[in-house]
Design a protein around this motif. Structure first.
Motif, PDB file in Angstrom:
ATOM      1  N   LYS B  53      21.167  56.604  47.839  1.00 20.19           N
ATOM      2  CA  LYS B  53      20.641  57.700  47.028  1.00 20.19           C
ATOM      3  C   LYS B  53      19.399  57.227  46.262  1.00 20.19           C
ATOM      4  O   LYS B  53      18.402  57.949  46.143  1.00 20.19           O
ATOM      5  CB  LYS B  53      21.727  58.153  46.039  1.00 20.19           C
ATOM      6  CG  LYS B  53      21.769  59.642  45.812  1.00 20.19           C
ATOM      7  CD  LYS B  53      23.058  60.012  45.117  1.00 20.19           C
ATOM      8  CE  LYS B  53      22.787  60.929  43.946  1.00 20.19           C
ATOM      9  NZ  LYS B  53      24.001  61.184  43.154  1.00 20.19           N
ATOM     10  N   ALA B  56      16.379  57.082  48.519  1.00 14.97           N
ATOM     11  CA  ALA B  56      15.835  58.428  48.777  1.00 14.97           C
ATOM     12  C   ALA B  56      15.028  58.912  47.581  1.00 14.97           C
ATOM     13  O   ALA B  56      13.936  59.474  47.728  1.00 14.97           O
ATOM     14  CB  ALA B  56      16.979  59.388  49.082  1.00 14.97           C
ATOM     15  N   LEU B  57      15.554  58.651  46.385  1.00 14.69           N
ATOM     16  CA  LEU B  57      14.877  59.057  45.152  1.00 14.69           C
ATOM     17  C   LEU B  57      13.532  58.338  45.017  1.00 14.69           C
ATOM     18  O   LEU B  57      12.515  58.936  44.660  1.00 14.69           O
ATOM     19  CB  LEU B  57      15.808  58.715  43.996  1.00 14.69           C
ATOM     20  CG  LEU B  57      15.421  58.965  42.543  1.00 14.69           C
ATOM     21  CD1 LEU B  57      16.696  59.077  41.723  1.00 14.69           C
ATOM     22  CD2 LEU B  57      14.544  57.873  41.943  1.00 14.69           C
ATOM     23  N   LYS B  59      11.674  57.099  47.397  1.00 12.97           N
ATOM     24  CA  LYS B  59      10.738  57.614  48.414  1.00 12.97           C
ATOM     25  C   LYS B  59      10.116  58.915  47.933  1.00 12.97           C
ATOM     26  O   LYS B  59       8.917  59.150  48.103  1.00 12.97           O
ATOM     27  CB  LYS B  59      11.462  57.827  49.738  1.00 12.97           C
ATOM     28  CG  LYS B  59      11.631  56.520  50.510  1.00 12.97           C
ATOM     29  CD  LYS B  59      12.091  56.754  51.927  1.00 12.97           C
ATOM     30  CE  LYS B  59      12.086  55.429  52.677  1.00 12.97           C
ATOM     31  NZ  LYS B  59      13.198  55.320  53.621  1.00 12.97           N
ATOM     32  N   GLN B  60      10.959  59.747  47.327  1.00 16.63           N
ATOM     33  CA  GLN B  60      10.473  61.016  46.784  1.00 16.63           C
ATOM     34  C   GLN B  60       9.440  60.752  45.682  1.00 16.63           C
ATOM     35  O   GLN B  60       8.377  61.385  45.645  1.00 16.63           O
ATOM     36  CB  GLN B  60      11.680  61.772  46.233  1.00 16.63           C
ATOM     37  CG  GLN B  60      11.429  63.232  45.980  1.00 16.63           C
ATOM     38  CD  GLN B  60      12.598  63.887  45.253  1.00 16.63           C
ATOM     39  OE1 GLN B  60      13.571  63.226  44.883  1.00 16.63           O
ATOM     40  NE2 GLN B  60      12.488  65.168  45.038  1.00 16.63           N
ATOM     41  N   ALA B  61       9.755  59.802  44.810  1.00 14.26           N
ATOM     42  CA  ALA B  61       8.838  59.462  43.709  1.00 14.26           C
ATOM     43  C   ALA B  61       7.508  58.959  44.256  1.00 14.26           C
ATOM     44  O   ALA B  61       6.440  59.326  43.759  1.00 14.26           O
ATOM     45  CB  ALA B  61       9.476  58.404  42.817  1.00 14.26           C
ATOM     46  N   ASP B  63       6.199  59.519  47.314  1.00 13.15           N
ATOM     47  CA  ASP B  63       5.481  60.584  48.028  1.00 13.15           C
ATOM     48  C   ASP B  63       4.862  61.591  47.079  1.00 13.15           C
ATOM     49  O   ASP B  63       3.759  62.078  47.300  1.00 13.15           O
ATOM     50  CB  ASP B  63       6.432  61.318  48.981  1.00 13.15           C
ATOM     51  CG  ASP B  63       6.625  60.561  50.279  1.00 13.15           C
ATOM     52  OD1 ASP B  63       5.645  59.957  50.757  1.00 13.15           O
ATOM     53  OD2 ASP B  63       7.751  60.575  50.809  1.00 13.15           O
ATOM     54  N   LYS B  64       5.622  61.911  46.002  1.00 10.89           N
ATOM     55  CA  LYS B  64       5.149  62.958  45.093  1.00 10.89           C
ATOM     56  C   LYS B  64       4.094  62.465  44.120  1.00 10.89           C
ATOM     57  O   LYS B  64       3.256  63.234  43.677  1.00 10.89           O
ATOM     58  CB  LYS B  64       6.328  63.510  44.281  1.00 10.89           C
ATOM     59  CG  LYS B  64       7.183  64.497  45.045  1.00 10.89           C
ATOM     60  CD  LYS B  64       8.112  65.215  44.081  1.00 10.89           C
ATOM     61  CE  LYS B  64       8.676  66.473  44.722  1.00 10.89           C
ATOM     62  NZ  LYS B  64       9.653  67.128  43.867  1.00 10.89           N
TER      63      LYS B  64
END
Lengths: 233, 80
Positions: B53, B56-57, B59-61, B63-64
């Protein structure tokens, strides 16, 4: 022309921009704080001015590009609304994905603050109808990160679609590395979105609009937008 | 959980800052440096204990916000 100037913490050119918009269009622009989620009803033009939003932390424009107001700016641009980003505003539009590419550190690593010459590539856009294609204008720049770059495919597309609107040039319009102050690829100083309604540029046309300053070469850009909107109405 | 996101410039992107550092190292007499590329490291504390988890978090951080994938690559690692 109903203009809205978006203000982020650390922006410092918003008053120059507002003064110019008032001077050329006759209407006081709305100043819109970054934490807002909507633009004033009937906004024709959104301007993101220059400065140092969030102290240029992380990357120039990166944090401002994710501010609450940017969803409204994105929606305005998606509807075809005119959107102008100058200097930090250009960096913010790139970071927000409204324009392709990115502005890197100037090739010589120095902050550049001086007048430059720009070749206007086209006059048939909402932003440049106040100029002739090929005309050279003189306007100031003030930036440390203005070195435009994108991947080869994007550059080829921008060039192929005539979306490079301004290039750094010599006073007589020659594109020459000696006049490309920040090392931008193909001497790119300003680009258009695919629908020609979003313009990002590093130089500051809003600072050369009054005879008391000496030069008025920037005025054509604002007068051109006013004329474009009057025709469209 | 401790985690780290490393952001580096993509190959082929000119890095004027790295070049300046490279030149400075040379002028300091640090020999044998072939080239320098400057990047960023983010040390992040993650809530909870689920490593998948967390990844995934992160990667989101990245990318964003943390990386501009036009010019930068990133690597995420959950240090534990």
């Amino acid at each position: 022309m109903k203009a809205a100037v978006v203000v982020f913490p650390g922006i410092n050119r918003e008053r120059d921009m507002a003064r110019t918009l008032k001077l050329v269009s006759g209407h006081e622009p709305a100043m819109v704080w970054h934490a807002e989620t909507a633009l004033p009803a009937g906004t024709d033009l959104v301007v993101i001015p220059g400065g140092f939003s969030y102290g240029d932390y992380l990357r120039c424009g990166a944090i401002a590009a994710r501010a609450p107001i940017m969803d409204a700016v994105r929606a305005h641009a998606a509807k075809g609304g005119l959107t102008l980003g100058v200097c930090n505003g250009f960096q913010i539009l790139c970071e927000a994905g409204l324009l392709p590419g990115v502005l890197m550190r100037n090739a010589q690593l120095r902050f550049i603050c001086r007048d430059v010459y720009l070749k206007v590539e086209r006059s048939d856009t909402p932003f440049t109808r106040g100029y002739n294609a090929g005309q050279v204008i003189r306007v100031p720049v003030a930036h440390g990160e203005g070195n435009y770059i994108a991947d080869g495919e994007t550059i080829a597309r921008l060039e192929g679609e005539g979306r490079v609107l301004f290039r750094y040039s010599s006073p007589d319009g020659m594109i020459d590395p000696n006049w490309n102050h920040n090392g931008a690829i193909n001497a790119i100083a300003g680009i258009l979105s695919d629908k020609s309604n979003v313009l990002g540029m590093m130089p500051h046309p809003e600072n050369h609009v009054e005879t008391v300053i000496g030069l008025t070469d920037g005025r054509g850009l604002f007068a051109g937008m006013v004329e474009h909107l009057a025709k469209a109405a | 959980m401790k985690a780290r996101v490393t952001v580096t410039l993509k190959t082929g992107i000119l890095d004027p800052q790295g070049k300046a550092i490279e030149g400075a190292l040379r002028s300091l007499g640090v020999e044998g440096v072939a080239s320098v590329r400057q990047g960023k490291v983010f040390d992040i504390e993650i809530e909870g204990t689920d490593a998948a988890k967390a990844e995934a978090l992160l990667k989101q951080a990245a990318d964003k916000l943390l990386a501009n994938t036009v010019i930068e690559n990133y690597r995420v690692e959950v240090v534990g």
